[in-house]
Design a protein around this motif. Structure first.
Motif, PDB file in Angstrom:
ATOM      1  N   ALA A  17       0.829  -1.218   0.000  1.00 50.42           N
ATOM      2  CA  ALA A  17       0.000   0.000   0.000  1.00 50.42           C
ATOM      3  C   ALA A  17       0.856   1.258   0.000  1.00 50.42           C
ATOM      4  O   ALA A  17       0.561   2.228   0.670  1.00 50.42           O
ATOM      5  CB  ALA A  17      -0.938  -0.008   1.208  1.00 50.42           C
ATOM      6  N   GLY A  18       1.950   1.237  -0.785  1.00 56.08           N
ATOM      7  CA  GLY A  18       2.715   2.467  -1.018  1.00 56.08           C
ATOM      8  C   GLY A  18       2.030   3.248  -2.143  1.00 56.08           C
ATOM      9  O   GLY A  18       0.860   2.997  -2.481  1.00 56.08           O
ATOM     10  N   ILE A  19       2.768   4.169  -2.741  1.00 56.73           N
ATOM     11  CA  ILE A  19       2.153   5.010  -3.782  1.00 56.73           C
ATOM     12  C   ILE A  19       1.693   4.154  -4.965  1.00 56.73           C
ATOM     13  O   ILE A  19       0.599   4.372  -5.511  1.00 56.73           O
ATOM     14  CB  ILE A  19       3.143   6.107  -4.239  1.00 56.73           C
ATOM     15  N   ALA A  20       2.489   3.157  -5.341  1.00 55.96           N
ATOM     16  CA  ALA A  20       2.098   2.332  -6.488  1.00 55.96           C
ATOM     17  C   ALA A  20       0.834   1.522  -6.163  1.00 55.96           C
ATOM     18  O   ALA A  20      -0.116   1.485  -6.960  1.00 55.96           O
ATOM     19  CB  ALA A  20       3.237   1.405  -6.901  1.00 55.96           C
ATOM     20  N   GLY A  21       0.807   0.884  -4.984  1.00 60.68           N
ATOM     21  CA  GLY A  21      -0.356   0.059  -4.620  1.00 60.68           C
ATOM     22  C   GLY A  21      -1.631   0.878  -4.532  1.00 60.68           C
ATOM     23  O   GLY A  21      -2.686   0.475  -5.032  1.00 60.68           O
ATOM     24  N   VAL A  22      -1.519   2.037  -3.908  1.00 58.11           N
ATOM     25  CA  VAL A  22      -2.697   2.904  -3.774  1.00 58.11           C
ATOM     26  C   VAL A  22      -3.145   3.388  -5.159  1.00 58.11           C
ATOM     27  O   VAL A  22      -4.339   3.471  -5.452  1.00 58.11           O
ATOM     28  CB  VAL A  22      -2.356   4.078  -2.816  1.00 58.11           C
ATOM     29  N   SER A  23      -2.179   3.667  -6.027  1.00 55.78           N
ATOM     30  CA  SER A  23      -2.538   4.118  -7.386  1.00 55.78           C
ATOM     31  C   SER A  23      -3.238   3.002  -8.165  1.00 55.78           C
ATOM     32  O   SER A  23      -4.248   3.247  -8.839  1.00 55.78           O
ATOM     33  CB  SER A  23      -1.292   4.560  -8.161  1.00 55.78           C
ATOM     34  N   VAL A  24      -2.710   1.788  -8.066  1.00 59.06           N
ATOM     35  CA  VAL A  24      -3.369   0.675  -8.775  1.00 59.06           C
ATOM     36  C   VAL A  24      -4.798   0.530  -8.248  1.00 59.06           C
ATOM     37  O   VAL A  24      -5.763   0.387  -9.012  1.00 59.06           O
ATOM     38  CB  VAL A  24      -2.569  -0.647  -8.612  1.00 59.06           C
ATOM     39  N   ALA A  25      -4.938   0.618  -6.926  1.00 55.67           N
ATOM     40  CA  ALA A  25      -6.271   0.473  -6.319  1.00 55.67           C
ATOM     41  C   ALA A  25      -7.224   1.549  -6.841  1.00 55.67           C
ATOM     42  O   ALA A  25      -8.354   1.250  -7.259  1.00 55.67           O
ATOM     43  CB  ALA A  25      -6.148   0.574  -4.797  1.00 55.67           C
ATOM     44  N   LEU A  26      -6.756   2.783  -6.855  1.00 56.51           N
ATOM     45  CA  LEU A  26      -7.655   3.877  -7.255  1.00 56.51           C
ATOM     46  C   LEU A  26      -7.970   3.823  -8.751  1.00 56.51           C
ATOM     47  O   LEU A  26      -9.048   4.251  -9.180  1.00 56.51           O
ATOM     48  CB  LEU A  26      -7.055   5.230  -6.854  1.00 56.51           C
ATOM     49  N   ASP A 116      -2.294  10.151   3.076  1.00 56.31           N
ATOM     50  CA  ASP A 116      -3.498  10.309   3.923  1.00 56.31           C
ATOM     51  C   ASP A 116      -4.708  10.640   3.059  1.00 56.31           C
ATOM     52  O   ASP A 116      -5.782  10.064   3.209  1.00 56.31           O
ATOM     53  CB  ASP A 116      -3.328  11.493   4.895  1.00 56.31           C
ATOM     54  N   GLU A 117      -4.523  11.603   2.160  1.00 60.78           N
ATOM     55  CA  GLU A 117      -5.640  12.033   1.302  1.00 60.78           C
ATOM     56  C   GLU A 117      -6.120  10.897   0.408  1.00 60.78           C
ATOM     57  O   GLU A 117      -7.311  10.647   0.274  1.00 60.78           O
ATOM     58  CB  GLU A 117      -5.187  13.200   0.405  1.00 60.78           C
ATOM     59  N   TRP A 118      -5.165  10.212  -0.217  1.00 59.53           N
ATOM     60  CA  TRP A 118      -5.542   9.165  -1.169  1.00 59.53           C
ATOM     61  C   TRP A 118      -6.167   7.968  -0.459  1.00 59.53           C
ATOM     62  O   TRP A 118      -7.096   7.352  -0.976  1.00 59.53           O
ATOM     63  CB  TRP A 118      -4.310   8.720  -1.977  1.00 59.53           C
ATOM     64  N   SER A 119      -5.636   7.668   0.732  1.00 58.36           N
ATOM     65  CA  SER A 119      -6.161   6.472   1.409  1.00 58.36           C
ATOM     66  C   SER A 119      -7.622   6.682   1.831  1.00 58.36           C
ATOM     67  O   SER A 119      -8.375   5.713   1.952  1.00 58.36           O
ATOM     68  CB  SER A 119      -5.292   6.104   2.609  1.00 58.36           C
ATOM     69  N   GLN A 120      -8.016   7.939   2.007  1.00 55.67           N
ATOM     70  CA  GLN A 120      -9.423   8.187   2.360  1.00 55.67           C
ATOM     71  C   GLN A 120     -10.371   7.856   1.209  1.00 55.67           C
ATOM     72  O   GLN A 120     -11.578   7.739   1.396  1.00 55.67           O
ATOM     73  CB  GLN A 120      -9.594   9.642   2.763  1.00 55.67           C
ATOM     74  N   LEU A 121      -9.831   7.733   0.012  1.00 57.18           N
ATOM     75  CA  LEU A 121     -10.679   7.388  -1.143  1.00 57.18           C
ATOM     76  C   LEU A 121     -10.895   5.872  -1.239  1.00 57.18           C
ATOM     77  O   LEU A 121     -11.678   5.398  -2.056  1.00 57.18           O
ATOM     78  CB  LEU A 121     -10.018   7.888  -2.439  1.00 57.18           C
ATOM     79  N   ILE A 122     -10.165   5.140  -0.397  1.00 56.86           N
ATOM     80  CA  ILE A 122     -10.237   3.662  -0.469  1.00 56.86           C
ATOM     81  C   ILE A 122     -11.141   3.147   0.646  1.00 56.86           C
ATOM     82  O   ILE A 122     -10.889   3.426   1.822  1.00 56.86           O
ATOM     83  CB  ILE A 122      -8.817   3.077  -0.330  1.00 56.86           C
ATOM     84  N   PRO A 123     -12.201   2.406   0.318  1.00 58.66           N
ATOM     85  CA  PRO A 123     -13.072   1.897   1.389  1.00 58.66           C
ATOM     86  C   PRO A 123     -12.291   0.980   2.327  1.00 58.66           C
ATOM     87  O   PRO A 123     -11.426   0.224   1.869  1.00 58.66           O
ATOM     88  CB  PRO A 123     -14.143   1.095   0.635  1.00 58.66           C
ATOM     89  N   SER A 124     -12.611   1.043   3.630  1.00 55.69           N
ATOM     90  CA  SER A 124     -11.820   0.242   4.576  1.00 55.69           C
ATOM     91  C   SER A 124     -11.988  -1.255   4.294  1.00 55.69           C
ATOM     92  O   SER A 124     -11.106  -2.059   4.590  1.00 55.69           O
ATOM     93  CB  SER A 124     -12.201   0.574   6.016  1.00 55.69           C
ATOM     94  N   SER A 125     -13.122  -1.625   3.672  1.00 51.12           N
ATOM     95  CA  SER A 125     -13.331  -3.054   3.368  1.00 51.12           C
ATOM     96  C   SER A 125     -12.398  -3.542   2.254  1.00 51.12           C
ATOM     97  O   SER A 125     -12.288  -4.740   2.010  1.00 51.12           O
ATOM     98  CB  SER A 125     -14.778  -3.269   2.928  1.00 51.12           C
TER      99      SER A 125
END
Ligand SMILES: Cc1cc2nc3c(=O)[nH]c(=O)nc-3n(C[C@H](O)[C@H](O)[C@H](O)COP(=O)(O)OP(=O)(O)OC[C@H]3O[C@@H](n4cnc5c(N)ncnc54)[C@H](O)[C@@H]3O)c2cc1C
Length: 437
Positions: A17-26, A116-125
């Protein structure tokens, strides 16, 4: 009327869940593709101080997920001028060259704030922490499911149709998809110190013009880079030093260092460079971490995919920080993966239940991902090394010559910034459509 039952949608596992992981998720989220992130740490976290997103990265981010881009713009620090500027930090403290970055572009900020900002776009589930990937296995022949099985070190498992390894430079996923011997990150003979200085002290030492925008101070065997972050309340400082030693003698990429080490390295430099070093923290006796800079140039990853598993971000193509491009490459990877996996998902969910071929669709998507991303990202690793040689005055005549330096540095940056990001996605999708089932 006959109404066939459609296939279950694809589910993608993202490791890291670094920048790459969060980007793939979003990217997947924006395209309606189901995913789960598995991260070994107990929460989202970014180590280090500031980061900047180059024009190509900004473009890719906007196409990847408009909400991600809006969040970036909301918290990124505006630049005082739309130029990246280089100074002779050793002899004259005079400007050598300035490069236009585009209007309101290449903004910096705190890594933790962006995450912090980007992770708020990801549902906790959609995210599971404390999940350290151990291994990946194929389904047993008699299994009712054809999903890959992901095994974690805590003994639990998860299942997915595709796996994207965003697990950084020491990637476990990379180890699992490539034949032996494992790819090893190499020491670039550079190490760095990172710090944040309070802006009032920085302005007092350097003046407003030098602290309100991105500057680099070059000289023999070292460079300093500064830019404002946190709503211009802090100056981000990165000091990079060349190291004659061919190997990094410490067990980890970070090691104990000190401000006095940096002070000694810049002792002969001009006043502005010494003033920047003076801004490094004195607390705790001036103790500071130093970071060995590693990349995957000497032992390149031969391919970014294996079956239904691939790597993205630093796991695939870790590079030095000198062109400010590493995270941006991860965002470009995410854009291509998002487009291809969405296309695979669309085709898969459009076919009747019990049809065969989901695995092949995913494999094809990841093959195309590799084809489209490989050269682009490998080139950046080598350009980054070249840029650092320029910054460290390997050839002092070119490094101090505005024309020679300007020409070389413009080519290196524009090769990255002026890339046709949309064309890359179109090419990838066209290739997938042409060759998929
Ligand atoms: C000093 C410095 C300055 C930089 N400046 C810039 C810049 O200005 N602009 C730019 O674009 N780039 C910059 N970069 C590069 C950028 O920081 C990286 O390219 C980027 O952060 C890599 O992100 P990543 O998600 O691929 O990897 P990482 O950030 O390393 O994330 C990997 C994640 O995977 C998790 N993980 C690892 N193994 C496992 C496992 N087995 N199971 C589960 N989870 C696991 C880790 O805990 C981590 O959260 C800089 C780099 C450095 C060192």
């Amino acid at each position: 009327m006959y109404s066939p039952t459609r296939q279950e949608p694809l589910h993608v596992a993202i490791i890291g869940a670094g920048i790459a992981g969060v980007s793939v998720a979003l990217g997947l989220q924006a395209r309606g593709v189901s995913y789960t992130i598995y991260e070994r740490a107990p929460g989202f976290r970014e180590i280090g101080a500031g980061i900047g997103f180059s024009p190509n990265a900004e473009h890719a981010m906007r196409s990847l997920n408009p909400d991600m881009f809006a969040a970036y713009r909301r918290v990124a620090n505006p630049n005082g001028e739309d130029y990246f500027q280089w100074v002779d930090g050793y002899e004259t403290n005079e400007l050598i060259f300035k490069l236009h970055v585009g209007k309101d572009s290449f903004l910096g900020g705190l890594r933790s704030t962006f995450l912090d900002e980007w992770s708020q776009l990801i549902p906790s589930s959609a995210v599971q922490f404390d999940k350290h990937l151990d291994t990946i296995t194929k389904p047993a022949p008699d299994s009712p499911s054809d999903k890959l099985l992901i095994h974690f070190t805590d003994g639990t498992t998860a299942a997915a149709d595709a796996i994207v390894g965003c697990d950084g430079i020491r990637s476990r996923v990379r180890q699992l998809i490539l034949p032996e011997p494992p790819v090893r990150p190499g020491y670039t003979q550079k190490f760095c110190f990172r710090a944040l200085a309070p802006m009032p002290a920085a302005v007092a030492a350097l003046g407003y013009a030098r602290t309100s925008t991105r500057f680099m101070y070059n000289g023999p065997g070292a460079h300093l880079i500064t830019y404002p972050v946190a709503n211009s309340s802090l100056l981000n400082i990165l000091a990079v030093l060349s190291d004659p030693s061919p190997s990094w003698p410490h067990p980890h990429h970070t090691a104990a260092g000190s401000k006095s080490e940096v002070t000694a390295a810049f002792a002969e430099w001009c006043g502005a460079a010494r003033a920047i070093v003076g801004l490094l923290p004195d607390s705790d006796g001036g103790k500071m971490d130093k970071w060995g800079i590693f990349d995957l140039a000497a032992d390149p990853v031969p391919q970014y995919h294996g079956g239904r598993v691939c790597v993205a971000g630093d796991a695939a193509h870790a590079t030095g920080p000198h062109l400010g491009a590493g995270a941006g490459m991860g965002i470009e990877d995410a854009l291509v993966l998002g487009a291809l996996l969405a296309e695979a998902n669309k085709r898969w969910t459009g076919v009747e239940k019990d049809s065969d071929g989901k695995g092949r669709l995913v494999e094809k998507a990841l093959e195309v991902y590799n084809d489209v991303r490989y050269l682009r990202t490998q080139e950046v690793i080598h350009s980054t090394r070249k840029a650092c040689d320029l910054f460290h005055w390997r050839d002092p005549d070119v490094a101090r010559d505005p024309e020679g330096f300007g020409k070389e540095i413009t080519e290196l940056f524009y090769e990255i910034w002026k890339y046709d990001v949309d064309g890359m996605v179109e090419r990838a999708v066209a290739k997938f459509v042409e060759t998929a089932l």
